[in-house]
Scaffold this active site. Sequence first.
Site, short mmCIF file in Angstrom:
data_model
loop_
_atom_site.label_atom_id
_atom_site.label_comp_id
_atom_site.label_asym_id
_atom_site.label_seq_id
_atom_site.Cartn_x
_atom_site.Cartn_y
_atom_site.Cartn_z
N ASN A 83 0.84 -1.19 0.00
CA ASN A 83 0.00 0.00 0.00
C ASN A 83 0.88 1.24 0.00
OD1 ASN A 83 0.54 -0.90 2.76
ND2 ASN A 83 -0.90 0.63 3.49
N SER A 94 -3.23 13.33 0.21
CA SER A 94 -4.60 13.44 -0.29
C SER A 94 -5.16 12.03 -0.26
CB SER A 94 -4.60 14.00 -1.72
OG SER A 94 -5.90 14.01 -2.22
N CYS A 124 -4.02 0.73 -2.74
CA CYS A 124 -3.88 -0.47 -1.90
C CYS A 124 -2.81 -1.40 -2.47
CB CYS A 124 -5.21 -1.21 -1.82
SG CYS A 124 -6.54 -0.25 -1.08
N GLU A 169 -2.98 -4.56 -3.13
CA GLU A 169 -3.47 -5.47 -4.16
C GLU A 169 -3.49 -4.78 -5.52
OE1 GLU A 169 -5.67 -6.42 -0.26
OE2 GLU A 169 -4.91 -4.65 -1.29
N CYS A 214 -10.62 -3.26 -4.03
CA CYS A 214 -9.62 -4.23 -4.48
C CYS A 214 -10.26 -5.54 -4.94
CB CYS A 214 -8.61 -4.51 -3.37
SG CYS A 214 -7.46 -3.13 -3.17
#
Length: 155
Positions: free
Chosen positions: A58, A63, A69, A71, A105
């Site tokens: 990740n 922002s 993420c 994945e 994800c």
Amino acid sequence: MPDPDPTTTRTHGLTSTEVSTLASKAVAAKELAYCPYSNFRVGCALLCEDGEYVLGANIENASYPVTICAERTAFSKAIVEGRKKFRAVGVSTDISPPASPCGMCRQFIREFCDLNTPIFMWDKDGQYLVMTLEQLLPMSFGPEQLHKPDPKGSN
């Protein structure tokens, strides 16, 4: 205790050696996380059809919505490298019980994986759960639901 013959014991079609490697790579990927705001590290390892592994972590951003993420990082990297077929997904976090991929994800994974693809989720102690993509995203919407335009211009 190591499996005496890793080719005979299988979990969702993976040998014990492949599961072990997926785990170690997902944990290693977690070390690469950039998460100065949440301090919630996530690592992802993809087992590609060709036997190679692709890692992702990740990556947060000041922002918050721009955060990506682990994945999606792993899949984006794999796709750019020309890999489009996957045998398994591994996710590792620092919590217990294991965390599953978020909804965004899950939908992203759905674009590139068969519904029977196993998603392994490891916790901080190395314990894991495994579920198929279909179990994590029932009644999903995928590429096959989209109407593809007729190249001749007729519907």
